[in-house]
Scaffold this active site. Structure first.
Site, PDB file in Angstrom:
ATOM      1  N   ASP A  52       0.866  -1.177   0.000  1.00  0.00           N
ATOM      2  CA  ASP A  52       0.000   0.000   0.000  1.00  0.00           C
ATOM      3  C   ASP A  52       0.909   1.235   0.000  1.00  0.00           C
ATOM      4  OD1 ASP A  52      -2.357   1.672   0.539  1.00  0.00           O
ATOM      5  OD2 ASP A  52      -1.516   1.853   2.560  1.00  0.00           O
ATOM      6  N   ASP A  71      -0.283   5.021   0.801  1.00  0.00           N
ATOM      7  CA  ASP A  71      -0.564   6.081   1.765  1.00  0.00           C
ATOM      8  C   ASP A  71      -0.360   5.625   3.205  1.00  0.00           C
ATOM      9  OD1 ASP A  71      -1.253   7.438  -0.493  1.00  0.00           O
ATOM     10  OD2 ASP A  71      -3.414   7.351  -0.156  1.00  0.00           O
ATOM     11  N   ARG A 131      -9.662  16.305 -20.482  1.00  0.00           N
ATOM     12  CA  ARG A 131      -8.264  16.669 -20.239  1.00  0.00           C
ATOM     13  C   ARG A 131      -7.309  15.619 -20.820  1.00  0.00           C
ATOM     14  NH1 ARG A 131      -7.187  20.970 -17.091  1.00  0.00           N
ATOM     15  NH2 ARG A 131      -8.962  21.897 -15.994  1.00  0.00           N
ATOM     16  N   THR A 187      -2.671   0.724  -4.707  1.00  0.00           N
ATOM     17  CA  THR A 187      -3.158   1.956  -4.106  1.00  0.00           C
ATOM     18  C   THR A 187      -4.402   2.498  -4.792  1.00  0.00           C
ATOM     19  OG1 THR A 187      -2.558   4.275  -3.666  1.00  0.00           O
ATOM     20  CG2 THR A 187      -1.517   3.219  -5.559  1.00  0.00           C
ATOM     21  N   ASP A 210      -1.230  -0.108   6.159  1.00  0.00           N
ATOM     22  CA  ASP A 210      -1.466   0.562   7.444  1.00  0.00           C
ATOM     23  C   ASP A 210      -2.931   0.525   7.854  1.00  0.00           C
ATOM     24  OD1 ASP A 210      -2.689   3.756   7.047  1.00  0.00           O
ATOM     25  OD2 ASP A 210      -2.210   2.523   5.316  1.00  0.00           O
TER      26      ASP A 210
END
Length: 299
Positions: A50, A52, A114, A157, A225
Site C-alpha cells: 500500500d 498512503d 483533459r 493503491t 497501514d
C-alpha cells in the site's frame, strides 16, 4: 439482509472485480522497463505495498491535489471540501452512496476532456516537489529486501494508476496497481473502470496480477497501514501491518502478523494529509487527480 442490500453488495463485488482486472491490465500496459530475469530470480513470490501512510507519509493523492491547486487547476477551498467529505465518511463508519455519487460526478466533470499526457507531466513535477521526501526509509528498505531476494514488488493503491506507476518508477520497483479511469485517444472520458481501487478491489487486483504473472499467493507478502486493506492482507500468505491504525493493529495481534511502525508520532491525528483516511468516498479525489490509462477500457 434485504433483497436490495444483497443486490447492492453483489454489484459492489462485481465493480471491485472489474476495477481489479482493469488495474492489472493497466499495470501491464504501463509496465516499467525491467532488466532481464536474473539467475535465481524468485518467480512465484512477490510483495504488494500500500502507498498512503505505508510507503509514504500521508496521502499521495492529497500531495498531488495540493500540487494541482498550486497550479490553479482548482482552488484551495475545493481541496478542503474534498478533505472534509472524506473525513466525514470515515467518522460515520459507513459511506453515503448518494454523496459518493455526487463526489464522483464532481470529479469526473473536472477531468473529462483533459489530456493524459498533461496529467503525467504534472505528476512528475509534483512528485519531485512534494512527495520524494515523504517516503518512509524503513518501508522502502523492506521493499528492497524483496527485490534483493529476486522477487517483484508492486504498489497497490487507490491513487490513480498513472501516478502510482510514477511513484513505483522513482522507487525502482516493478510497477503499480492503481485506480483506472477511461481515456480514448489520450483524452479522459470522465468514466471510471469499475470502481476506485479500494478494499475488495485491491484484493481483486492482487489476484488478477498473480494470475497474469504466475504467482503463488501463499508465497506472497502484503503490507498496509489500514483496516480497509484487510481483504488484500488476507489474500496472501504473509501480511505485515505497517504504521497500522488501531483496528488493523488489533487484527494483526490476533492473527500473529508482524507489526512495523516507522512513525515518529503514534497519534493518527497528526498524520500528514487528512484525506489519508480514504474510504469509498475518496473516489472523487482519486479521479480529480486524473487517473487514466492510455488505452480504452469499457466498464
Amino acid at each position: 439482509m434485504s433483497r436490495f442490500s444483497r443486490r447492492a453488495d453483489r454489484v459492489a463485488v462485481e465493480r471491485a472485480e472489474l476495477a481489479g482486472e482493469a488495474s492489472a491490465e493497466a499495470a501491464a500496459t504501463l509496465a516499467l522497463d525491467e532488466p532481464p530475469i536474473a539467475a535465481g530470480a524468485d518467480l512465484t513470490a512477490a510483495a504488494f505495498f500500500d502507498v498512503d501512510n505505508t510507503m509514504m507519509v500521508g496521502a499521495s493523492i492529497f500531495h498531488y491535489a495540493r500540487g494541482l491547486a498550486a497550479r490553479k487547476y482548482f482552488t484551495s477551498s475545493d481541496l478542503l471540501k474534498f478533505a472534509s467529505r472524506q473525513l466525514r465518511f470515515r467518522l460515520r463508519g459507513a459511506e453515503n452512496l448518494a454523496v459518493v455519487g455526487t463526489a464522483r460526478q464532481e470529479a469526473l466533470s473536472f477531468v473529462a476532456g483533459r489530456s493524459v499526457d498533461e496529467i503525467i507531466r504534472l505528476g512528475e513535477e509534483i512528485y519531485d516537489e512534494t512527495m520524494a521526501d515523504k517516503i518512509y526509509p524503513g518501508t522502502r528498505a523492506m521493499a528492497q529486501r524483496h527485490l534483493d531476494a529476486g522477487q517483484r514488488v508492486w504498489l497497490v493503491t487507490a491513487t490513480p494508476v498513472e501516478l502510482a506507476q510514477l511513484i513505483a518508477q522513482r522507487l525502482g520497483l516493478t510497477g503499480a496497481l492503481g485506480t483506472v479511469a477511461e481515456s480514448v485517444d489520450g483524452i479522459y472520458t470522465g468514466a471510471l473502470v469499475g470502481e476506485m481501487l479500494h478494499g475488495r478491489a485491491k484484493a481483486a487486483a492482487v489476484r488478477a496480477m498473480a494470475a497474469r504473472e504466475g504467482l503463488d499467493l501463499r508465497r506472497c507478502t502484503a503490507y498496509s497501514d489500514s483496516i480497509n486493506d484487510l481483504p488484500m492482507l488476507s489474500a496472501v500468505g504473509t501480511a505485515v501491518a505497517v504504521n497500522p491504525d488501531s483496528e488493523l493493529r488489533d487484527v494483526a495481534r490476533q492473527r500473529g502478523w508482524q507489526i512495523r511502525d516507522f512513525r515518529t508520532s503514534r497519534k493518527p491525528a497528526v498524520r500528514i494529509g487528512v484525506p489519508s483516511v480514504l474510504g469509498v468516498g475518496a473516489v472523487g479525489g482519486a479521479v480529480l487527480a486524473g487517473a487514466a490509462v492510455r488505452r480504452r477500457f469499457r466498464g
